[in-house]
Scaffold this motif. Structure first.
Motif, short mmCIF file in Angstrom:
data_model
loop_
_atom_site.label_atom_id
_atom_site.label_comp_id
_atom_site.label_asym_id
_atom_site.label_seq_id
_atom_site.Cartn_x
_atom_site.Cartn_y
_atom_site.Cartn_z
N LEU A 26 12.97 33.83 51.60
CA LEU A 26 11.51 33.79 51.65
C LEU A 26 10.92 35.16 51.42
O LEU A 26 11.46 36.16 51.90
CB LEU A 26 11.03 33.31 53.02
CG LEU A 26 11.49 31.95 53.50
CD1 LEU A 26 10.92 31.68 54.88
CD2 LEU A 26 11.08 30.87 52.54
N GLU A 97 3.04 26.84 56.70
CA GLU A 97 3.44 26.16 57.94
C GLU A 97 4.12 24.83 57.63
O GLU A 97 5.11 24.47 58.28
CB GLU A 97 2.22 25.96 58.84
CG GLU A 97 1.72 27.27 59.43
CD GLU A 97 0.39 27.14 60.14
OE1 GLU A 97 -0.12 26.01 60.28
OE2 GLU A 97 -0.14 28.19 60.55
N MET A 100 7.62 25.58 56.49
CA MET A 100 8.49 25.98 57.60
C MET A 100 8.90 24.77 58.45
O MET A 100 10.02 24.73 58.96
CB MET A 100 7.82 27.05 58.46
CG MET A 100 7.70 28.40 57.75
SD MET A 100 9.27 29.04 57.10
CE MET A 100 10.17 29.35 58.61
N ARG A 101 8.01 23.79 58.59
CA ARG A 101 8.41 22.57 59.31
C ARG A 101 9.52 21.85 58.54
O ARG A 101 10.50 21.38 59.13
CB ARG A 101 7.21 21.65 59.53
CG ARG A 101 6.21 22.17 60.55
CD ARG A 101 5.19 21.14 60.96
NE ARG A 101 4.43 20.56 59.87
CZ ARG A 101 3.32 21.08 59.35
NH1 ARG A 101 2.82 22.21 59.83
NH2 ARG A 101 2.69 20.47 58.36
N ALA A 103 11.64 23.32 56.48
CA ALA A 103 12.83 24.17 56.56
C ALA A 103 13.56 23.96 57.89
O ALA A 103 14.79 23.91 57.92
CB ALA A 103 12.45 25.64 56.37
N GLN A 104 12.81 23.82 58.97
CA GLN A 104 13.44 23.60 60.27
C GLN A 104 14.14 22.24 60.30
O GLN A 104 15.27 22.13 60.77
CB GLN A 104 12.40 23.68 61.40
CG GLN A 104 13.01 23.56 62.78
CD GLN A 104 13.99 24.69 63.08
OE1 GLN A 104 13.61 25.86 63.04
NE2 GLN A 104 15.23 24.37 63.38
N TYR A 114 18.65 29.68 60.91
CA TYR A 114 18.07 30.64 59.99
C TYR A 114 17.67 31.88 60.75
O TYR A 114 17.46 31.85 61.95
CB TYR A 114 16.90 30.05 59.18
CG TYR A 114 15.67 29.72 59.98
CD1 TYR A 114 14.65 30.65 60.12
CD2 TYR A 114 15.52 28.48 60.59
CE1 TYR A 114 13.52 30.35 60.85
CE2 TYR A 114 14.38 28.17 61.31
CZ TYR A 114 13.39 29.11 61.44
OH TYR A 114 12.28 28.82 62.16
N GLN A 116 15.32 35.62 60.81
CA GLN A 116 14.12 36.27 60.31
C GLN A 116 14.33 37.76 60.41
O GLN A 116 14.93 38.25 61.37
CB GLN A 116 12.91 35.84 61.14
CG GLN A 116 12.64 34.36 61.05
CD GLN A 116 11.52 33.92 61.98
OE1 GLN A 116 11.12 34.65 62.87
NE2 GLN A 116 11.02 32.73 61.76
N ASP A 121 8.93 38.53 64.88
CA ASP A 121 9.18 37.10 64.72
C ASP A 121 10.39 36.68 65.55
O ASP A 121 10.40 35.63 66.17
CB ASP A 121 9.43 36.75 63.26
CG ASP A 121 8.15 36.80 62.43
OD1 ASP A 121 8.27 36.83 61.21
OD2 ASP A 121 7.06 36.83 63.02
#
Length: 131
Positions: A26, A97, A100-101, A103-104, A114, A116, A121
Motif C-alpha cells: 500500500l 476504509e 481495508m475492510r 483486506a482484513q 499484515y 503496518q 498505526d
C-alpha cells in the motif's frame, strides 16, 4: 462490538476464486485521502495454460459486495507468463476504509496477517486488541 468475519476472495475471471495469495503493498498520499494497493501474484492459477484467457480485471469480492480494478498487467519470462500485477487506486477516505475492510477479511480468509510501517498505526492496532 465484534464485527462478523466473512470470507473474501480475489477473482480474475468472474466467479472463479484465485487460489494464489498475492504480495500486497500500500501507498498513500500524505493527507491519506488517495493511494494505491499493488498486488503481485507469482504463478497465479489465472495464467495456467488450461485457464488462460482474456483477463478483463481483478475483482475483490466480500460480504459487502465487490471492488474492481481494470489495471492488470502480466509479467513474462522468456515469453512464458509468470506473474500478474494489479493496482487498485482509491480517491477518498471512504474508499480506503472499504478497501481495508476487504483486506482484513481477505487476510482472515487466508490465514494471513499484515503489518503496518507507521509506529502510530501499530500502537493504535495494539491498543484496540487489548481493549
Amino acid at each position: 462490538m465484534a464485527e462478523a468475519k466473512g470470507t473474501a476472495s480475489i477473482q480474475f475471471f468472474r466467479g472463479v476464486d484465485e487460489p494464489v495469495v498475492p504480495d500486497i503493498r500500500l501507498t498513500r498520499s500524505r493527507d491519506g485521502r488517495t493511494g494505491q494497493a499493488t498486488f503481485v501474484f507469482e504463478q497465479p492459477q489465472a495464467l495456467a495454460p488450461e485457464t488462460f484467457g482474456n483477463i478483463g480485471g481483478m475483482w475483490m469480492v466480500d460480504e459487502e459486495g465487490e471492488m474492481v480494478t481494470r489495471e492488470v498487467n502480466g509479467k513474462f519470462v522468456n515469453g512464458i507468463p509468470s506473474a500478474l500485477e494489479a493496482t487498485y487506486t482509491w480517491k477518498t477516505e471512504e474508499d480506503f476504509e472499504r478497501f481495508m475492510r476487504f483486506a482484513q477479511r481477505y487476510a482472515d480468509s487466508n490465514g494471513l496477517g499484515y503489518s503496518q510501517n507507521q509506529k502510530s498505526d501499530q500502537t493504535d492496532a495494539a491498543t484496540e486488541e487489548q481493549a
